[in-house]
Design a protein around this motif. Structure first.
Motif, PDB file in Angstrom:
ATOM      1  N   UNK A 132       0.875  -1.333   0.082  1.00 45.76           N
ATOM      2  CA  UNK A 132       0.055  -0.007   0.048  1.00 45.76           C
ATOM      3  C   UNK A 132       0.908   1.083   0.064  1.00 45.76           C
ATOM      4  N   UNK A 133       0.238   2.208  -0.770  1.00 46.76           N
ATOM      5  CA  UNK A 133       1.094   3.620  -0.799  1.00 46.76           C
ATOM      6  C   UNK A 133       0.222   4.621  -0.419  1.00 46.76           C
ATOM      7  N   UNK A 134       0.728   5.225   0.624  1.00 45.99           N
ATOM      8  CA  UNK A 134       0.106   6.696   0.898  1.00 45.99           C
ATOM      9  C   UNK A 134       0.970   8.027   0.612  1.00 45.99           C
ATOM     10  N   UNK A 135       0.237   8.614  -0.305  1.00 47.56           N
ATOM     11  CA  UNK A 135       1.251   9.805  -0.980  1.00 47.56           C
ATOM     12  C   UNK A 135       0.252  11.030  -0.878  1.00 47.56           C
ATOM     13  N   UNK A 136       1.022  12.285  -0.144  1.00 48.53           N
ATOM     14  CA  UNK A 136       0.556  13.511  -0.200  1.00 48.53           C
ATOM     15  C   UNK A 136       1.344  14.383  -0.841  1.00 48.53           C
ATOM     16  N   UNK A 137       1.010  15.461  -1.265  1.00 51.18           N
ATOM     17  CA  UNK A 137       1.637  16.678  -1.981  1.00 51.18           C
ATOM     18  C   UNK A 137       1.294  18.004  -1.091  1.00 51.18           C
ATOM     19  N   UNK A 138       2.082  18.813  -1.059  1.00 53.39           N
ATOM     20  CA  UNK A 138       1.888  19.935  -0.413  1.00 53.39           C
ATOM     21  C   UNK A 138       1.888  21.234  -0.982  1.00 53.39           C
ATOM     22  N   UNK A 139       2.682  22.362  -0.595  1.00 57.08           N
ATOM     23  CA  UNK A 139       2.357  23.751  -1.145  1.00 57.08           C
ATOM     24  C   UNK A 139       2.455  23.791  -2.536  1.00 57.08           C
ATOM     25  N   UNK A 140       3.777  23.300  -3.073  1.00 58.23           N
ATOM     26  CA  UNK A 140       4.066  23.504  -4.342  1.00 58.23           C
ATOM     27  C   UNK A 140       3.097  22.954  -5.351  1.00 58.23           C
ATOM     28  N   UNK A 141       2.241  21.871  -4.972  1.00 57.81           N
ATOM     29  CA  UNK A 141       1.354  20.940  -5.675  1.00 57.81           C
ATOM     30  C   UNK A 141       0.032  21.936  -5.619  1.00 57.81           C
ATOM     31  N   UNK A 142      -0.275  22.300  -4.327  1.00 58.54           N
ATOM     32  CA  UNK A 142      -1.646  22.747  -4.155  1.00 58.54           C
ATOM     33  C   UNK A 142      -1.913  24.012  -4.823  1.00 58.54           C
ATOM     34  N   UNK A 143      -0.659  24.932  -4.851  1.00 54.95           N
ATOM     35  CA  UNK A 143      -0.960  26.043  -5.679  1.00 54.95           C
ATOM     36  C   UNK A 143      -0.763  26.093  -7.087  1.00 54.95           C
ATOM     37  N   UNK A 144      -0.129  25.050  -7.881  1.00 51.37           N
ATOM     38  CA  UNK A 144       0.130  24.959  -9.249  1.00 51.37           C
ATOM     39  C   UNK A 144      -1.182  24.883 -10.073  1.00 51.37           C
ATOM     40  N   UNK A 145      -1.226  25.892 -11.032  1.00 50.70           N
ATOM     41  CA  UNK A 145      -2.275  25.843 -12.124  1.00 50.70           C
ATOM     42  C   UNK A 145      -2.119  24.451 -12.887  1.00 50.70           C
ATOM     43  N   UNK A 146      -1.015  23.891 -12.889  1.00 49.21           N
ATOM     44  CA  UNK A 146      -1.037  22.459 -13.703  1.00 49.21           C
ATOM     45  C   UNK A 146      -0.823  21.628 -12.592  1.00 49.21           C
ATOM     46  N   UNK A 147      -1.315  21.531 -11.697  1.00 52.11           N
ATOM     47  CA  UNK A 147      -1.415  20.333 -10.794  1.00 52.11           C
ATOM     48  C   UNK A 147      -1.846  19.253 -11.414  1.00 52.11           C
TER      49      UNK A 147
END
Length: 531
Positions: free
Chosen positions: A85-100
């Protein structure tokens, strides 16, 4: 809702991946059938996902490529541990990116992981969980700060609950891009620094006003920037002095900032203690920490390597069915139980020895055989529970193995002195009689070394009183102290001759520690109740 996943006979292996603005981190954990867990590997690789993003809110193709390559390598590594099982999160750079969506699609295709982009407040919550779960706060309230590449998360809370969570668009990479991009290789002038500091102050001022109304007993800093600043302060400012490990004073922070700002980038990379890969963004990170500490009048901050990954693990544990290590246990209780179970201790015997050791400790205090308090009693309790942990390596000389395992384990909530004391107590639970000259406690004062001998003696007696590992001895307590001897009453229903012989074998060691002869008396419950 609680997870319905079950832990099989071979355990369950989960990989936790944190895709940050500066680095990707991975933690691979085995959840064991006995409701403990083992950390199999921790990995970190710089990717600079947010590099150049904060000008137009778009992650560059090169940054996406770097991140996908690292994530794919990490996933391949996790699979060698049989991660299911893989539990993955992304933070600031990803949450603000228009090309998320481009980033997430590439990660799904290239690395075969589904990544959840979390909010700033959720990031702050997970960091709080990760850091607080590794501290012994008791009734204290702490201020927590984590300075990332794109954002800074803070929280205010105690051992089990947070009172405040906040996330700010302030990060080491973000501020570097905003304020230091015109001359990235040069030194930073005082007027430049003041401009950045005012920018940070304006962003946090309303939150600072709220925090000032709260009580702060302790400040704790996580993240690479804060830990690196502490390393610089220790190695560049105090190269030959003994400074407290993991503590950064505000005074030293200001001196380190002056040193770093005066140097061009290439010279900055050579500063003792600095992580060369952070040299270009360390000043921006320092501005954030400087401003928070100044506005909150914090004289020092304790650093920790725990953070978001550890919070992801704690959050996962809290969602599992029948997993008792999270719940209401303190970090100390949880980490001791976790270590013992990971090494397959005989838990029934460990609990019997612990119970007897605490009864002996308490009764010895009542008859004024010692005057130790709650701190010493707690260390005795945990050392007693772990005293046989060395059998995980080999029964032969397992007391020495117990010392090594305890001393070198990541026991959360304890400082290194406490860990060393517990290791030495466990080391002398059998075989060689404890002497000060045999203790491996060079930096512990003489009166505390004597305390270790006393507590080790109590465990020796308790271990002897459960010699059969059958729990025959129900209670043990010192009844009275006389001029030349001390009476130890043992209450047992069954024949406990082996236990009596074991306790009597400790008479010489007891006399060396307390200066009195030990006299063991056996009381049956029926006789004891009739007195």
């Amino acid at each position: 809702m609680k997870s319905k996943k079950k832990i099989g006979a071979a355990g369950r292996i989960v990989a936790f991946i944190d895709i940050g603005t500066n680095s990707v981190r991975m933690l691979v954990v085995r959840f064991n059938p006995n409701h403990s867990y083992s950390i199999l590997t921790r990995q970190k690789q710089q990717v600079r996902l947010g590099e150049g993003e904060f000008d137009d809110e778009e992650i560059t193709p090169e940054a996406i490529d770097r991140t996908c390559v690292v994530c794919r390598k990490f996933v391949d590594l996790a699979r060698t541990f049989n991660a299911e099982e893989f539990v993955a999160v992304a933070t600031s750079a990803a949450r603000e990116a228009t090309n998320q969506d481009v980033l997430l699609t590439r990660l799904r295709h290239d690395a075969q992981i589904d990544v959840r982009v979390i909010s700033g407040l959720e990031e702050a919550r997970l960091i709080y969980l990760g850091v607080a779960s590794g501290l012994h706060l008791s009734e204290r309230q702490a201020f927590f700060i984590d300075i990332g590449g794109g954002s800074t998360e803070i929280s205010l809370g105690g051992q089990q609950q947070f009172a405040m969570l906040e996330s700010f668009r302030l990060g080491a990479i973000r501020l570097t891009n905003l304020f230091f991009s015109e001359n990235p290789a040069g030194p930073v002038r005082p007027d430049q620094y003041k401009i950045v500091q005012q920018y940070v102050k304006n962003a946090i001022i309303h939150t600072i006003q709220k925090i000032k109304k709260q009580k702060i007993d302790l400040a704790v800093g996580s993240s690479g920037s804060i830990m690196n600043l502490a390393d610089i302060a220790a190695k560049a400012l105090h190269p030959e002095e003994g400074v407290p490990v993991g503590v950064l004073t505000y005074r030293d922070l200001k001196k380190a900032i002056d040193l770093l700002c005066a140097l061009p980038l290439e010279e900055r990379r050579k500063v003792p203690g600095i992580n060369a890969e952070r040299a270009d963004i360390i000043i921006a990170g320092a501005v954030i920490l400087d401003t928070f500490m100044k506005e909150l009048s914090l004289e020092s901050i304790t650093t920790t390597s725990r953070g978001l990954q550890d919070g992801m693990l704690m959050d996962y544990l809290s969602r599992m069915e029948d997993f008792p290590l999270f719940g209401t246990l303190s970090p100390r209780e949880r980490s001791v139980l976790q270590l013992g179970r990971s090494c397959g201790i005989n838990e029934a015997h460990a609990r019997n020895v612990t119970r007897l050791a605490l009864e002996i400790f308490d009764s010895a205090k009542e008859i004024r055989l010692h005057d130790y308090g709650d701190w010493e009693r707690e260390l005795l309790e945990y050392a007693a529970f772990l005293h046989d942990i060395g059998s995980f390596i080999s029964f032969t000389n397992h007391h020495a193995h117990s010392y090594y395992i305890i001393k070198n384990s990541e026991l959360l909530g304890f400082d290194q002195k406490e860990i060393d004391i517990m290791a030495n107590i466990a080391r002398f639970h059998r075989k060689k009689k404890p002497r000060k000259k045999h203790l491996d406690l060079p930096d512990v004062p003489s009166h505390e070394q004597q305390m270790v001998l006393v507590l080790a003696m109590f465990i020796r007696l308790s271990e002897s009183l459960d010699r059969s590992h059958a729990g025959f001895v129900q209670h043990a307590e010192f009844a009275r102290v006389e001029k030349t001897e001390v009476i130890l009453d043992i209450i047992a229903e069954n024949d406990c001759q082996l236990e009596i012989w074991g306790a009597e074998a400790e008479q010489r060691a007891f006399e060396k520690v307390f200066g009195k002869h030990l006299n063991v008396e056996v009381i049956t419950p029926s006789i004891g109740n009739g007195q």
